[in-house]
Structure formats: C-alpha cells, structure tokens
Enzyme design. Structure first.
Site, PDB file in Angstrom:
ATOM      1  N   HIS A  27       1.560   0.369  14.794  1.00  0.00           N
ATOM      2  CA  HIS A  27       0.535   1.377  14.539  1.00  0.00           C
ATOM      3  C   HIS A  27      -0.714   1.052  15.354  1.00  0.00           C
ATOM      4  O   HIS A  27      -1.121  -0.111  15.420  1.00  0.00           O
ATOM      5  CB  HIS A  27       0.117   1.362  13.067  1.00  0.00           C
ATOM      6  CG  HIS A  27       1.174   1.783  12.100  1.00  0.00           C
ATOM      7  ND1 HIS A  27       1.862   2.954  12.206  1.00  0.00           N
ATOM      8  CD2 HIS A  27       1.659   1.173  10.988  1.00  0.00           C
ATOM      9  CE1 HIS A  27       2.720   3.057  11.196  1.00  0.00           C
ATOM     10  NE2 HIS A  27       2.628   1.992  10.462  1.00  0.00           N
ATOM     11  N   HIS A  35       4.862   7.362   2.253  1.00  0.00           N
ATOM     12  CA  HIS A  35       5.621   6.110   2.173  1.00  0.00           C
ATOM     13  C   HIS A  35       4.914   5.110   1.273  1.00  0.00           C
ATOM     14  O   HIS A  35       3.704   5.153   1.098  1.00  0.00           O
ATOM     15  CB  HIS A  35       5.862   5.497   3.560  1.00  0.00           C
ATOM     16  CG  HIS A  35       4.636   4.957   4.246  1.00  0.00           C
ATOM     17  ND1 HIS A  35       3.924   5.664   5.179  1.00  0.00           N
ATOM     18  CD2 HIS A  35       4.007   3.762   4.143  1.00  0.00           C
ATOM     19  CE1 HIS A  35       2.912   4.927   5.633  1.00  0.00           C
ATOM     20  NE2 HIS A  35       2.935   3.770   5.015  1.00  0.00           N
ATOM     21  N   TYR A  90       9.479   2.460   9.580  1.00  0.00           N
ATOM     22  CA  TYR A  90       9.612   3.439   8.490  1.00  0.00           C
ATOM     23  C   TYR A  90      11.091   3.716   8.299  1.00  0.00           C
ATOM     24  O   TYR A  90      11.819   3.922   9.283  1.00  0.00           O
ATOM     25  CB  TYR A  90       8.949   4.773   8.851  1.00  0.00           C
ATOM     26  CG  TYR A  90       7.450   4.823   8.835  1.00  0.00           C
ATOM     27  CD1 TYR A  90       6.666   3.907   8.138  1.00  0.00           C
ATOM     28  CD2 TYR A  90       6.787   5.848   9.510  1.00  0.00           C
ATOM     29  CE1 TYR A  90       5.283   3.997   8.146  1.00  0.00           C
ATOM     30  CE2 TYR A  90       5.407   5.953   9.514  1.00  0.00           C
ATOM     31  CZ  TYR A  90       4.661   5.020   8.825  1.00  0.00           C
ATOM     32  OH  TYR A  90       3.287   5.127   8.834  1.00  0.00           O
ATOM     33  N   GLU A 131       8.089   1.556   4.074  1.00  0.00           N
ATOM     34  CA  GLU A 131       7.694   0.842   5.285  1.00  0.00           C
ATOM     35  C   GLU A 131       7.850  -0.650   5.042  1.00  0.00           C
ATOM     36  O   GLU A 131       7.549  -1.151   3.962  1.00  0.00           O
ATOM     37  CB  GLU A 131       6.219   1.158   5.586  1.00  0.00           C
ATOM     38  CG  GLU A 131       5.652   0.438   6.791  1.00  0.00           C
ATOM     39  CD  GLU A 131       4.179   0.780   7.041  1.00  0.00           C
ATOM     40  OE1 GLU A 131       3.408   0.869   6.058  1.00  0.00           O
ATOM     41  OE2 GLU A 131       3.806   0.967   8.204  1.00  0.00           O
ATOM     42  N   HIS A 151       0.847  -1.198   0.000  1.00  0.00           N
ATOM     43  CA  HIS A 151       0.000   0.000   0.000  1.00  0.00           C
ATOM     44  C   HIS A 151       0.880   1.243   0.000  1.00  0.00           C
ATOM     45  O   HIS A 151       2.101   1.135   0.092  1.00  0.00           O
ATOM     46  CB  HIS A 151      -0.924   0.016   1.230  1.00  0.00           C
ATOM     47  CG  HIS A 151      -0.197   0.200   2.517  1.00  0.00           C
ATOM     48  ND1 HIS A 151       0.255  -0.866   3.276  1.00  0.00           N
ATOM     49  CD2 HIS A 151       0.208   1.320   3.198  1.00  0.00           C
ATOM     50  CE1 HIS A 151       0.884  -0.410   4.344  1.00  0.00           C
ATOM     51  NE2 HIS A 151       0.875   0.912   4.328  1.00  0.00           N
ATOM     52  N   HIS A 183      -5.736  -1.685   4.822  1.00  0.00           N
ATOM     53  CA  HIS A 183      -5.671  -0.544   3.896  1.00  0.00           C
ATOM     54  C   HIS A 183      -4.939  -0.945   2.630  1.00  0.00           C
ATOM     55  O   HIS A 183      -3.938  -1.634   2.665  1.00  0.00           O
ATOM     56  CB  HIS A 183      -5.052   0.705   4.507  1.00  0.00           C
ATOM     57  CG  HIS A 183      -3.721   0.541   5.162  1.00  0.00           C
ATOM     58  ND1 HIS A 183      -3.189  -0.663   5.522  1.00  0.00           N
ATOM     59  CD2 HIS A 183      -2.788   1.470   5.510  1.00  0.00           C
ATOM     60  CE1 HIS A 183      -2.004  -0.490   6.079  1.00  0.00           C
ATOM     61  NE2 HIS A 183      -1.728   0.790   6.079  1.00  0.00           N
TER      62      HIS A 183
END
Ligand SMILES: [Ca+2]
Ligand SMILES: [Ca+2]
Ligand SMILES: [Ca+2]
Ligand SMILES: [Ca+2]
Ligand SMILES: [Fe+3]
Ligand SMILES: [Fe+3]
Ligand SMILES: [Fe+3]
Ligand SMILES: [Fe+3]
Lengths: 309, 309, 309, 309
Positions: B248, B216, B257, B267, B154, B201
């Site tokens: 997260h 990112h 990151y 990431e 993503h 996501h």
C-alpha cells in the site's frame, strides 16, 4: 484521548570526543541527516524518516556519554501539567528557554532517580521526512545512505534506585512497565523496560552503582535483512561490534550493539512486539537473564554489565 | 498519561454462511486459535500472540458481513467517561451486559455515522499468548500453524458520512487522522485512515452509499517473508486472493487481500510506519488514489471499490 | 570434469526503440553498469556482480525484441567441439569474429528450432565485479543503485517446435529438462524449462506459432525483500508492472514481470530450487498451468500468452 | 555435457555418542527426515527437500567425528572412469558393494591427502522430496518441522597437505578453486574452498596437523529470516551455538555454527554467490582471515581453529 501525555523519546544529546570524526560517523555510517549546528558548536541530526528537526545532538567533550534525553509531550498544556505533577511529586524542575536547542520549544528539565537528566518539551519544528505530505513514496534515497534507521527509538540507561525510578515514570509520567529482570533475591529489580506508547520500550534501565550512565541509544530498522545490512556496513567501516546480529529475549527485537568512535554504545534493531498498558508485565528471573538479553547465546557477554559511558 | 481512552480494536463479530467450513478456515488456514463457543452458537477465536480471550467471533447467518467491532478502553472509569462523552455529543448508546460475549465485560454499544455498530469495553479475560509471563520464548509452535497472524489489527469499513464520522472519532473518541484520500473536488473525503495509537491505522473508512459494509478485516504478520508464506498457504488451500502480495502507498504496509469462504475480504499484512498525534496527516489526491491503495500497480482493481460484505 | 560444456547464459542483445531512454532505464532504474559503446552504436551493460565485460547489449531498432542470446562455454576446445557437434547434428553454424562484440572472443552462431539466434563463445574479458580478488566485501555501493540485480540469469522464449528444440538442447548442448508444461492432450509440450547448470532454468520456452519471440529476460536478486524493493523502484519510476511480486509454481522463484520502455518484458526474481541432471523432471498438467506460472493467483493473466516482443 | 563428473556431496556418515539422543536431535531440532535404519544400527536421514534416500547417516561410537563423505557422480560410466583416473593418479581405491549403505549403489572409496575417507557413487534411490513430480507446491509441512534445511550442502574438513589435496580435487575430480586463505608467508594455504558445481563451495579444507578431522557439516536454508528462525530453535532447544547469526566474508553466506549433542559442529546457512570454473579464485590474506571467516566480528573466535571432532 487515546494518546496523551508523554509521546516519545524525541532527542538525546551525546558527548563525543572528536566532533569531526563523529559527525562523519553519524552522517555516513549510521546514516542520519545533519539538520543544523548551533553557536555552542553542537551538531544536530535526525533519522531520515523522522519529521521533527532533530533527534540526536552531538557535543564535543572530554568524555563520552549522555547529557540529556528529551521526551516530546502532546502539547503545551500537557507540558505545564506534567511540570506541576513532577513538582507535586517532589521532583525539582527547571525551565530551558525555547531555542536553546535549535528549532525546539521550551523544555522542562529534571533529574531522575538513576541520575540522568530528562527533559519534556511540546514543540520541535516539523521539517518533514524528505517526502511531501501529499502522495508520498514509501521510502527515498536517504533511506539507503549508510545504515539509515527510521528513527531514534529508545535508550538503555544505567544507574541506581530502579524501584524509585519506576515509580516516578509510572505514577507521574504515564509510562507502564513492560518487562523487568529480577535479581537473585527474586524481588529487587536488575532491569526495567518501560513504555509510554505501544513500543515494547521507550526507555530501559539497569541497576548500576554509578548514576547517569549510558548503556546504549537505539535506532529502528524495518527488517531483519536491514539488520544484516547494518552489520555489513559496520564491518565495511571497521565499526566495533559489541554483539550481533542476534535477538533479545526481552522485547523479542533482533539487534546489533556496536560502538560509535567515542565508545558510546548504540543499537540498530528491528522488531519486537507491541504492548498496551493492560498487558501484564513479563518477568525474567536472574538465572535466565542471559536468554533475556541475548536470546541465542543465552548468556551475557562481560561487556554488557560493565562497559558504559 | 501516555496511553489512555480507547486502546485498540479488540473484537469483531463476523457473519459467515457455513459455520463448520468457516471454523476450519479460521483455525487451520488463517491459523487463529479457537477459544470457545457460546450458547448462541458463536465460535470465538484469538490470534496466537493476543492475550485477551477473543478477537474474532463467527456467527452463522444468511449473508456475510460484520455485526460489530469492539474497542478495548483503558479501564472501567474510561468506559463510563466515554459513554457520557458520546451521549453528550448526541450519540445514543446502549449497554450490553458482561458475559454476553464470552469472557468480556460490559459493553457500550453505538452506531457510527457510516452505519457500523461499534462497542467499547474495558474488560476481557487475559488467557495469555501461549507463553508464560516469566522467561517466555519469542514465538511458539502455534505461530506456524496456518498463516498465524500476531493479532487482529484493523478494519476498512465502507459507508456514508465520512466527514461526520471523522469528527466523532477525533473529537470524542480520541483518534487522530493519519492519512486521507480526497475526491475529484479536492475537498470531500473518499477515505480516512485513523488511529487511536501509534499504528498507522486502527480503523479506515471509504465513502460508500450503502451503510455498514465491510471491505476487509486485517491481521498482522511480522515480515514480508511471512506475507509470502501467507500467499503460499492461501494457494495451497485454494483461498481466493483478491490482490497481492503488494504494498500500500497509504501506510506503506505490504499486504495480501483475500476472501474467506463466505466472501468476507480479509488482509494479512506487515509493516507500515508508526504515527503520533503531532504528525501532520498525509493526503492522497484523487488522481493518485491508485498508487495510494496499490502502490506497485498504481491503479485500483475493479473489486476494490465494489466488492464488500 | 564437473562443470563442462555450456556454462551459462552470458549475453543478450536487445532491440530498443529509443536508445537514450533505454540506456537511462537500464542504468538507473534496473541498475546495470554501463561498460562500453561500440562503433555500431550498441551500448553494453553488465550487472554489478558479474565479472565478464558485458551481459546486456542494447541496439536501437524499429521494433523491440531479442537479436541473439550468447552462452559462455568452458574453453576454446569446448567451443570447437560443440561447433562440430552442432554441425554433425545437422545445425548450420556461423563464426562471428572476436571483437565483433566488445571484449568478446569468437562466437559460434546458429538458429534453434524455435527460431531464436543462439551463440556460443569461450572468452569475454574479466572486468571484475567492482571488488578486488583479494579480501573483498560481500557487496558494494553499486548493489544499491537502482534495482541492481546480481546477474542476467535466463530468458523465456516463445516459438514453435518445442520437442525438436528440447532434443537439440539436451542431446547436443548438454542441458537437462527440469520442468515442463503439457498441453491438453497430456503429451505435447506447452513449455520447457531447461538447465545447463544447477539453476532451475538457464532457458525456458513456450510454444508459440511465431518464431523468435522474447517473453522475458530475467535478472537475479538475492532475497524476497529485494523483490519488494524492485517493485517499489518500478513504481517510483512509473515502470509498467505486468504482474508481481508473486511466486512461480514452476522453479518456486519469487518474481516480478515488468516492461522496459520499449515493451520488452523483463523479470526480477529470487529463489528457486537447485537442480541436478539426475533429478527427474517435474511435469505440470494443462489444468494446473495457472498455478505453475503464477502460484498465488493460480491463473494466467491474458498478457502471459499473448504479449511478446 | 554441461554437468558431468562429480555432482554433489551426497552423504556423510557421522559418529555420535548417544544414538537415541542424536536421532531426536537430527529429527526434531535440525528437522531432518528419518528414512531408515540398517542391521549395523545406523540411522539414515535426508533433508526434506532432498530426493535421494539419505544424506546424513548416524553411527554410534565412542568419539564424535566423521567416518566418510560420499559424492554422487553423474552415472555409472562416470564412476568407472573416475576410479580409473584416481588409480592412474596414484590413489588407492576400494569398492564397497551396493546396499552396504541403504538404497545406495556401489561406492568407490579412497583416502584424500588430508586423511579423510571419501566415496564416489552413482546411484541412490529417489524417494522424492515429499512432493509429487506433477504439479508440486513450493514447500510442505515438513519444511517447518524443526530447522528443516533444504539439503546437506558441504563440509569443512581439517587436516594436513592442503596443496596436495587441492591438486587431487582439481586435477582428477573436476573441482575448481573458488576461494583460498593464505598463511603469513603469503604463499602456503591455510584454507581452500572448492566446488564441483556452481555452489560457492562443495567442500572446504583448513590446514591442521591432525588428519581426518571435521570442523563442520553444513545445511542450506533459503533465507536470512530462516537463519534467525534456526537460531531461535537452537535457543529453545538449548543447542550450544558457536557463533552467529553472522556472515562469512568467504562465500558471502550468512550463517550459524552450533554443536550437535556429541560435539560435532554443524552449520545452518543461506546465501553465498554462485561460481563458475572461469571465475578467478578469491584470495584472503592472513591478516584479513578474521573478516574472511566472520565478516562482522572481523576476528576468529578461539574455537574456530581448535575445536574439531
Ligand atoms: Ca577534529
Ligand atoms: Ca455446516
Ligand atoms: Ca533518443
Ligand atoms: Ca541411548
Ligand atoms: Fe535497546
Ligand atoms: Fe487494511
Ligand atoms: Fe523467468
Ligand atoms: Fe560452511
């Protein structure tokens, strides 16, 4: 729309021989959350991280096994459309009224070629996963009560007519074939692993003369370390382990098979790759079925093909 | 049908400052597989476990950043339909001929309200994941060369017009909102996390005055132990780590990151729950955005909101 | 005999600012087991997997820090011998009578060159680790209450006279030097990591002008996944995390530094190699001290050298 | 001194049936580092993280099994003292000159009551673990070549006279008893697990009529995820797995037993608690030996008591 039609396995109704013993097992050993009991005496559970009211329903009976498996579809329009599609395809369907299962909307019920009763439904009450919808934590105390899987994930069912069954699921219900095992003839299906999502399997089938049998229902853990923890908890509670911890060649998942107090096999697993419908299916040849099922031992144990409920 | 429309982020074209240094980095440190170079000098990579020919394309340029992100759709009919839907919605689209990207079919290109160039395409050559489609092993040597993520997963993009952008993705492209962060007013969007699948996501956006910026791009690992291994490899190769290993709050993923040699943030992460379109979105309030982004520290580092390419 | 002399760090007496708040923290967040309170108001804890009656003792005081650290020696004869050896070496020793600390035998107390109070003792009551000595399980419910480390493992102490201190520990107390950090001059000691066992360190020291300071006390977890779980629990309980999850270059351990409610830094860590006295010590040069302490970031944070209690 | 006397198992000489095939196996599947060959045709290996020149020595022979096991002692004075102690105890000893094993000092050889040949030695050349002694990284490429254990860790030996054997190891050689398994009579020893360090076992014995037999030699991994990786590599290389991944009740370690190409059983394991000589030994009763050996299955497989080399 990106996700439509059938979304996921949503509930399974299991037959158990002793309800009290089974409730204790599913609550404190497997670590599901009890969410209700109905007038028929059925007991409802959900995994801690599931949001819908129930996913596992226990019914006391004289023999173990599975009564039915329900799939949640996107919405009521989808439910109507799929009912029409099933009928048009020649599958007889039946409507079960809303509320027959607690906190669950109307269901469309039908029997698949392997002899299992399937249901589609669009509504089940969101009771949350024990977390608020605002600023949640990643996990809660319930995630460490017993084995505490994240969700009811899939089933492996035994029955006849795998080719016909695959056709129904792929042509009418929107599943795609992810992996398959062939028989000695290199053509006929010994097993199919099918998905209506990106999971490596939402359902699996193994060819078997007797229809409607359950090989296992499966629960998702989030790490190989949690698989070890599950095996430890099984040992502490004298749960009969069939095999594992080990890995499946098929789907790559790492896993344990064990038996509930009634002899229903269940799986606690983690991992496995994610699949998309554009991915070419993977085929296992008959001579490598051992590695496909139990990747480390590379051979089936006798129970795999014979012990079902 | 269960998976339709937009399936997944399929490719990203990145601008890098020194192509040789970047190729070495993406190949030997991040551990992608180089799959080709084109007449324009672009270098193509895929993650070892991806089956399509390419997912990360590097283009030498004077400044770092992202040129475009491509999403694979289910089939050519879907591509035509989505092009029509976009136009009907008022989005100008452009056709990029097949072959302009190596081993990639015709693309429908358009600019989203945040100023990023998006593409849809239905075809990219299956080159396999280094395994046969018959009797594969669960992993191969390439999965231990460098960080070796499973896939490009993503992006998090920075730009304006998050409300309008969300509408486009949910109403036309079939995404659903999974999580969102609100600004101090409790209403406006600071960030959206949206999915066209069951991933927590497939894309994320943060409100930012300048359009078209990259926060990112993200690569999937399969365990928290692999996240530690990734951090170790970064240190061994003097990769600049922004933050992590950490977790997260949003999506629950565990993550690092870091920056590629051109300053593009990337990431490497694992985990995160799976989502379905019937799940109510999760909301993070402005006072808890720190915990949402970096769950352990519970506060943003300065770079999170300011350093983009 | 293979294991003789000083066996391990056995107890640490900490000063805390608010006893009730601290007891709650050590019990429910860190997950130690309270084992007693004495007439002086001190509260005693052990880690769940420790067998001796106590390892962490809290004393309410006006300022945080460490009162003393006790090492268990093999037996009473060893205690007598080490007392003689210390005196012969020129170290003044004092006897603390049995029972002054609950369930603890006579102690030999002395001050080391860094200004810290150390004790040796041969006896502390075995209260078991919550398991029988016959047919135990590998873990128990207490191992999931709070962070629940296996044991109090080591301390990092700040003070002057590191060379002299090292000599005392290696020449009299049977420790061996495992790793050391040199100052800019390439000769003087910035830090020493010493072991009386096969642990990569049973004690560590950093050069500091003020004597007797505590940098951190450390607790052992058994996996990197438990380190993540610890960080999550810290966040859930709003524990102030100094740094981590990350890895140390020195000892290879993976770790979190955080602060108790009084500002005493503690560590929850796992891993690290095992050492033997025939292993040549590892040296870190001053320019690489960042990587030695925080392997991923490769630089010290400001707090590492300045915040002590 | 805190660590004295016998330090650790340092080398094992194994008989293999086909040297070339075995070298390939120990190098590329198990992932040891070849460090030399001698005039007698023996091939020397060390685990990547060991510092001494060799730990596993292969000798081609007509039948598989173990020739001898060597323990490194603290220094030459210790070697002389232990030789005297052995003789005083009535054990005949023999001196093997330095250099008979490559890069290894003089050895004191003797036969223990179970019929196994043991050796003590004080010197083996430090060849390093592939890392500098200044500013090392936590791991290197060699740690991912094959299974790549950190070290040769312990052996389980089968033979008679367990009581007498235990007496020799505890009264003369400084080991302490960590765990034991009793026979049906509740008194006689079926098995002993003994340590000269803080490891849960440096040696283990099972009662068996035939003297001098090898049940397994064991190699240390650093996580349960590495145990899974080891099982995967075994499957990829068609290594015959005896059992695992699973957990031992005894020592708590998680483990795989498998067979080298000659039928010598080896173990790759991680975990297990740390022990000290003041810890009371753990006893397993005969009815729970299944859980003690294979904690998840809670029963021995037939091979455990019968297949040895
Ligand atoms: Ca009953
Ligand atoms: Ca260049
Ligand atoms: Ca108070
Ligand atoms: Ca040969
Ligand atoms: Fe399954
Ligand atoms: Fe991300
Ligand atoms: Fe520490
Ligand atoms: Fe063993």
């Amino acid at each position: 729309m990106a996700t439509t039609g059938v979304m996921r396995p949503g509930h399974i109704q299991l037959r158990v021989l002793d309800l009290d013993e089974s409730v204790a097992f599913y609550k404190d050993v497997l670590g599901l959350v009890e969410t209700g009991r109905d007038a028929a005496g059925r007991v409802y559970f959900k995994a801690w991280d599931e949001r819908d009211h129930n996913s596992v329903i226990l019914r006391q009976a004289d023999r173990a096994g599975v009564d039915l498996i329900g799939f949640k579809v996107k919405d009521k329009a989808t439910l109507e459309q799929l009912d029409k599609d099933l009928q048009a395809y020649g599958v007889a369907t039946e409507r079960i009224p809303a509320g027959e299962l607690l906190e669950t909307g109307e269901r469309v019920r039908f029997t698949i070629p392997t002899g299992h009763v399937m249901e589609l439904y669009a509504e089940k009450t969101d009771v949350g996963n024990g977390q608020p919808y605002t600023n949640p934590d990643p996990w809660i105390a319930a995630s460490e009560h017993g084995i505490a899987p994240h969700r009811f994930d899939h089933c492996l069912l035994y029955g006849p007519n795998l080719e016909e069954n695959l056709k129904l699921f792929t042509e009418v219900l929107g599943f795609h074939l992810v992996e398959r095992v062939l028989l000695e003839d290199g053509k006929s299906l010994l097993a199919t692993f099918i998905s209506c999502s990106h999971k490596a399997h939402d359902l699996a089938f193994v060819a078997h003369p007797e229809p409607g049998k359950l090989h296992h229902l499966s629960f998702l853990l989030d790490s190989w370390e949690k698989v070890l923890r599950a095996a430890d908890i099984m040992s502490m509670n004298r749960v009969s382990i069939d095999i594992g911890p080990t890995r499946h060649g098929i789907t790559r998942g790492s896993t344990i098979y064990a038996f509930d107090p009634s002899g229903n096999r269940f799986e606690t697993f983690c991992g496995g790759y994610e699949t998309y419908p554009d991915h070419a299916p993977i085929t296992w040849t008959f001579d490598e079925v051992g590695a496909g099922i139990f990747y480390h031992d590379r051979k089936l144990n006798e129970r795999f093909l014979t012990v079902v409920t």
